[in-house]
Write an enzyme that holds these catalytic residues in place. Structure first.
Site, PDB file in Angstrom:
ATOM      1  N   ASP A 191       0.847  -1.194   0.000  1.00 47.76           N
ATOM      2  CA  ASP A 191       0.000   0.000   0.000  1.00 47.76           C
ATOM      3  C   ASP A 191       0.892   1.257   0.000  1.00 47.76           C
ATOM      4  O   ASP A 191       1.799   1.381  -0.828  1.00 47.76           O
ATOM      5  CB  ASP A 191      -0.920  -0.071   1.230  1.00 47.76           C
ATOM      6  CG  ASP A 191      -1.929   1.053   1.338  1.00 47.76           C
ATOM      7  OD1 ASP A 191      -2.924   1.029   0.598  1.00 47.76           O
ATOM      8  OD2 ASP A 191      -1.712   1.957   2.178  1.00 47.76           O
ATOM      9  N   ASP A 317      -8.720  -6.725  -5.348  1.00 50.80           N
ATOM     10  CA  ASP A 317      -8.419  -5.543  -4.536  1.00 50.80           C
ATOM     11  C   ASP A 317      -9.441  -4.437  -4.799  1.00 50.80           C
ATOM     12  O   ASP A 317      -9.596  -3.980  -5.926  1.00 50.80           O
ATOM     13  CB  ASP A 317      -7.006  -5.054  -4.880  1.00 50.80           C
ATOM     14  CG  ASP A 317      -6.430  -4.113  -3.839  1.00 50.80           C
ATOM     15  OD1 ASP A 317      -7.195  -3.305  -3.277  1.00 50.80           O
ATOM     16  OD2 ASP A 317      -5.219  -4.178  -3.591  1.00 50.80           O
ATOM     17  N   HIS A 345      -6.935  -6.548  -0.813  1.00 49.05           N
ATOM     18  CA  HIS A 345      -5.870  -5.565  -0.622  1.00 49.05           C
ATOM     19  C   HIS A 345      -4.886  -5.976   0.467  1.00 49.05           C
ATOM     20  O   HIS A 345      -3.806  -5.402   0.571  1.00 49.05           O
ATOM     21  CB  HIS A 345      -6.476  -4.199  -0.273  1.00 49.05           C
ATOM     22  CG  HIS A 345      -5.462  -3.088  -0.247  1.00 49.05           C
ATOM     23  ND1 HIS A 345      -4.725  -2.726  -1.352  1.00 49.05           N
ATOM     24  CD2 HIS A 345      -5.044  -2.279   0.769  1.00 49.05           C
ATOM     25  CE1 HIS A 345      -3.913  -1.730  -1.040  1.00 49.05           C
ATOM     26  NE2 HIS A 345      -4.081  -1.450   0.246  1.00 49.05           N
TER      27      HIS A 345
END
Length: 366
Positions: A191, A317, A345
């Site tokens: 991320d 995701d 995710h």
């Protein structure tokens, strides 16, 4: 801090013919079940925090454990930067590799360029989110460090006081700065952790053997994470719907951080993850500092570009959709691209074994 999340309304008990005493007992049981889930998640977070604080040889914001019997790999210092990787990535369509399919199986962990892996969490997460990956990697003979960035995990720093990316990633840069001469690590960023490891790659290219981006912000020179996020902006964007901005310096000034609406958390980050991990995350996640998200990175071919990069795509995701991941890969091609089927995710929760196999394979690529 304002309203951090939407409150979930309790569903009324459906009418039926049972006695009031039985209805009351049923309600008590549901409350006990909910309380038990919360207590289990909180207990897991506390145990992880206690384990981190027991580490003696590294910065307090770093969790590092060594498996028994793993010797320290000696490596001579290098006066030249590693080769640059600029060719378009090759994609693996089946990431669920069996052990016999992994590359260079005959290479022992201690004989790799490095057997040290540093895990860098994404926005709102902490070192705690890697607990499955830490265990799997250590069982395979790797030395693993999971970093709590400033204001994350067990760090006591106020997230709203973070004013720059360098301040946010300081636990990571401090860790790399303390590495012995000639010793290297594999950096893994998830991320927003992708922007963080990119910053570290520019600062310490000689100390990083490879960089792995997992559903991560992989920026180009002069780009910010906000620039990436803006590419998917739209009225139906779940990420935008989930963000709750915090204005610690007043409503007339820019936001200092943002939270994620907990009622949307599962759909956004954990749509394929086990409920126990979702519960752990719901009591462990913290605000995301806003200033680092706005900051544009200065990345050079000589430093950042010299580190070998790999990207792991997450196909289910909802936070960084596959289309956005493809945009980043096309704009800044890594050496190789892997695809994780069925991963949301947070693949360290939803596909820990498959993620582990890919990290092992990447570590063995010569």
């Amino acid at each position: 801090m304002g309203n951090i999340c939407a409150r979930l309304k309790a569903k009324p008990a459906p009418p039926h013919s049972t006695s009031a005493k039985k209805r009351s007992a049923s309600r008590r049981e549901r409350k006990l079940d909910d309380a038990a889930i919360r207590e289990q998640a909180i207990a897991a977070a506390i145990l992880f925090k206690q384990h981190q604080q027991q580490q003696q040889n590294f910065d307090r914001s770093t969790s590092l454990r060594y498996p028994n019997g793993v010797s320290k790999k000696s490596s001579g210092s290098s006066n030249t930067l590693p080769r640059s990787s600029s060719s378009r990535a090759r994609s693996l369509t089946d990431p669920l590799l069996q052990p016999h399919q992994l590359l260079n199986q005959d290479v022992k962990v201690d004989d790799l360029e490095t057997n040290r892996i540093v895990l860098v969490h994404g926005g709102g997460f902490g070192a705690w989110c890697w607990y499955k990956s830490i265990a799997l990697l250590e069982e395979s003979g790797y030395k693993v460090a999971a970093i709590d960035l400033t204001g994350s995990g067990v760090s006591s720093f106020d997230t709203n006081s973070i004013t720059s990316l360098s301040q946010y990633v300081k636990p990571l840069t401090d860790f790399l700065e303390k590495l012995p001469e000639g010793e290297k690590v594999i950096l893994v960023g998830h991320d927003f952790g992708g922007a963080c490891i990119s910053y570290a790659m520019e600062m310490f290219p000689l100390k990083i053997s490879k960089a792995v981006f997992i559903a991560a912000a992989m920026l180009t020179n002069g780009q910010s994470t906000l620039d990436i996020i803006s590419q998917q902006a739209g009225s139906d964007d779940l990420m935008q719907q989930s963000q709750i901005f915090i204005y610690a310096n007043g409503n007339d000034l820019p936001p200092t951080s943002f939270d994620l609406n907990k009622s949307l958390l599962k759909d956004l980050l954990f749509n394929q993850s086990p409920s126990k991990d979702v519960a752990l995350a719901s009591v462990s996640m913290r605000s995301v500092p806003f200033a680092p998200v706005l900051e544009k990175l200065s990345l050079s071919d000589l430093k950042y570009g010299s580190v070998r990069r790999f990207y792991i795509q997450t196909l289910e995701d909802n936070a960084i959709p596959i289309s956005l991941q493809e945009n980043m890969i096309n704009a800044n091609p890594p050496e190789k691209v892997f695809r994780l089927k069925g991963a949301d995710h947070s693949p360290f929760f939803s596909k820990p074994q498959a993620l582990h196999k890919l990290l092992v394979e990447i570590s063995r690529i010569l």
